[in-house]
Write a protein that holds these residues in place. Sequence first.
Motif, PDB file in Angstrom:
ATOM      1  N   GLN A  57      86.803  92.081 -47.154  1.00 59.17           N
ATOM      2  CA  GLN A  57      87.867  91.995 -48.150  1.00 59.17           C
ATOM      3  C   GLN A  57      87.387  92.456 -49.533  1.00 59.17           C
ATOM      4  O   GLN A  57      88.125  93.126 -50.260  1.00 59.17           O
ATOM      5  N   ARG A 115      87.254  96.238 -49.617  1.00 58.44           N
ATOM      6  CA  ARG A 115      88.608  96.806 -49.690  1.00 58.44           C
ATOM      7  C   ARG A 115      89.164  96.706 -51.105  1.00 58.44           C
ATOM      8  O   ARG A 115      89.804  97.646 -51.596  1.00 58.44           O
ATOM      9  N   LEU A 116      88.927  95.582 -51.750  1.00 65.03           N
ATOM     10  CA  LEU A 116      89.418  95.395 -53.123  1.00 65.03           C
ATOM     11  C   LEU A 116      88.774  96.397 -54.081  1.00 65.03           C
ATOM     12  O   LEU A 116      89.449  96.956 -54.959  1.00 65.03           O
ATOM     13  N   ARG A 127      90.313  99.702 -53.443  1.00 65.77           N
ATOM     14  CA  ARG A 127      91.691  99.713 -53.936  1.00 65.77           C
ATOM     15  C   ARG A 127      91.728  99.927 -55.445  1.00 65.77           C
ATOM     16  O   ARG A 127      92.566 100.683 -55.968  1.00 65.77           O
ATOM     17  N   GLU A 128      90.817  99.262 -56.158  1.00 63.13           N
ATOM     18  CA  GLU A 128      90.749  99.421 -57.615  1.00 63.13           C
ATOM     19  C   GLU A 128      90.370 100.847 -57.991  1.00 63.13           C
ATOM     20  O   GLU A 128      90.903 101.423 -58.947  1.00 63.13           O
ATOM     21  N   TYR A 166      90.952 103.645 -56.371  1.00 65.15           N
ATOM     22  CA  TYR A 166      92.023 104.619 -56.153  1.00 65.15           C
ATOM     23  C   TYR A 166      93.304 104.277 -56.910  1.00 65.15           C
ATOM     24  O   TYR A 166      94.176 105.146 -57.057  1.00 65.15           O
ATOM     25  N   SER A 167      93.391 103.065 -57.411  1.00 65.92           N
ATOM     26  CA  SER A 167      94.547 102.686 -58.230  1.00 65.92           C
ATOM     27  C   SER A 167      94.559 103.403 -59.578  1.00 65.92           C
ATOM     28  O   SER A 167      95.576 103.413 -60.274  1.00 65.92           O
ATOM     29  N   GLN A 217      97.492 107.433 -53.143  1.00 61.68           N
ATOM     30  CA  GLN A 217      98.463 106.440 -52.694  1.00 61.68           C
ATOM     31  C   GLN A 217      98.354 106.200 -51.192  1.00 61.68           C
ATOM     32  O   GLN A 217      98.494 105.065 -50.719  1.00 61.68           O
ATOM     33  N   ILE A 228      95.486 103.864 -50.584  1.00 56.74           N
ATOM     34  CA  ILE A 228      95.877 102.488 -50.927  1.00 56.74           C
ATOM     35  C   ILE A 228      96.745 101.894 -49.819  1.00 56.74           C
ATOM     36  O   ILE A 228      96.539 100.745 -49.391  1.00 56.74           O
ATOM     37  N   ASP A 229      97.713 102.665 -49.326  1.00 55.41           N
ATOM     38  CA  ASP A 229      98.567 102.175 -48.232  1.00 55.41           C
ATOM     39  C   ASP A 229      97.736 101.868 -46.991  1.00 55.41           C
ATOM     40  O   ASP A 229      97.974 100.866 -46.304  1.00 55.41           O
ATOM     41  N   LEU A 239      94.559 101.009 -46.920  1.00 59.19           N
ATOM     42  CA  LEU A 239      93.809  99.782 -47.207  1.00 59.19           C
ATOM     43  C   LEU A 239      94.693  98.550 -47.091  1.00 59.19           C
ATOM     44  O   LEU A 239      94.236  97.467 -46.702  1.00 59.19           O
ATOM     45  N   ASP A 240      95.980  98.711 -47.406  1.00 57.77           N
ATOM     46  CA  ASP A 240      96.927  97.595 -47.343  1.00 57.77           C
ATOM     47  C   ASP A 240      97.484  97.361 -45.942  1.00 57.77           C
ATOM     48  O   ASP A 240      98.344  96.490 -45.751  1.00 57.77           O
TER      49      ASP A 240
END
Length: 361
Positions: A322, A325-326, A329-330, A332-333, A342, A345-346, A348-349
């Motif tokens: 986790q 992944r976070l 995510r940060e 690529y955000s 995007q 991110i999708d 990863l989600d």
Amino acid sequence: MQTNKKHTTPLGIIEGFFGREWHWEDRKNYAEFLAQHHYQFYIYAPKSDKHLRMQWQQDWPVESKEKLIALRNTYGDAGIKFGVGLSPHEIYLDNARDQRQHLKRRIQQLNDLQPDILCILFDDMRGDIPGLAEIQIDIAHEAAALSSAKRIIFCPTYYSFDPVLEKVFGKMPTDYWQTFARQLDSNIDMFWTGEKVCSPSYTREHLLQVEELIGRKPFLWDNYPVNDGAVKSNLLQLRAFDQSHSQLDGKLSGHAVNPMNQAWLSKIPLASLPLAYQQAQNYCAQNAFHVVCEQLCGVELAQLLTQDVPALQERGLKNLDQHERLILRERYSQFLRNPFAQEIIDWLDGVYTFDPACLTE
């Protein structure tokens, strides 16, 4: 890099995967992308389209068919040939007159799309049936006679030497491939995926063996970078095409790439395949990855992707904890307006879930 060698093998993509299908807007955008990167065709054959598979006898609703006609026109305007793949699901289990009437009507409905290419696909179906090849050949010949498409491509139930096909779909009938060499119209192409369903590379010896076996040069169905299988759905296959792809010209009747569920990220490996054909012995997969990544994604995002490819393509989603992944995510955000970022991110989600209907890997 040298990109001036002309090749003779038609290159294209086949939207032929399980799971989440592409948005219509992405499909339309691909016409320009394919034209820019010297591809010649696009084939519409998503496994989730029931009107091409489990309910193949039924035409699309009006709205869907209008979208397909508009899509065909978009590709035509871009100079890209448009194809469609029909999978008449296990029609050979009930080869009665009614089924043949359904087939005739369905081919006539597909003619409304004015396809340049028609694919008759018998992959992902039971195959342990006596006389299977003869029945499939008869169906292919009938479809070809009815279709307005200038090119017909046939996919057999057993399209590789991979033992997983017999494991899942039953024992292949005796002389199955040899029957196609003897009886299938030589003007009809045949799909082949290589030694495996998902083959990382292709040798000259293997392709010559297949050509002799099926009586024609294989039309390659390349299952890279597709990621719809139980294992590969956890991966983003971003790297450039393998070095062996630079030696394929002249050995195939065509080369169709099955992309990922992620339409934008698929463009990264897809942009490298024409380079492999053009550069031949000068092709370097690692260099190609860096070049196309920067061209498509921009320098900053390309640098991130280069750093993260081991995590995205080798370790995969299930092997990232986790915290990892976070962090990703940060990272690529920062590029929220970028469709490549995007899709990461999708992914990863957990937006792209495995479709258990995919039985092969």
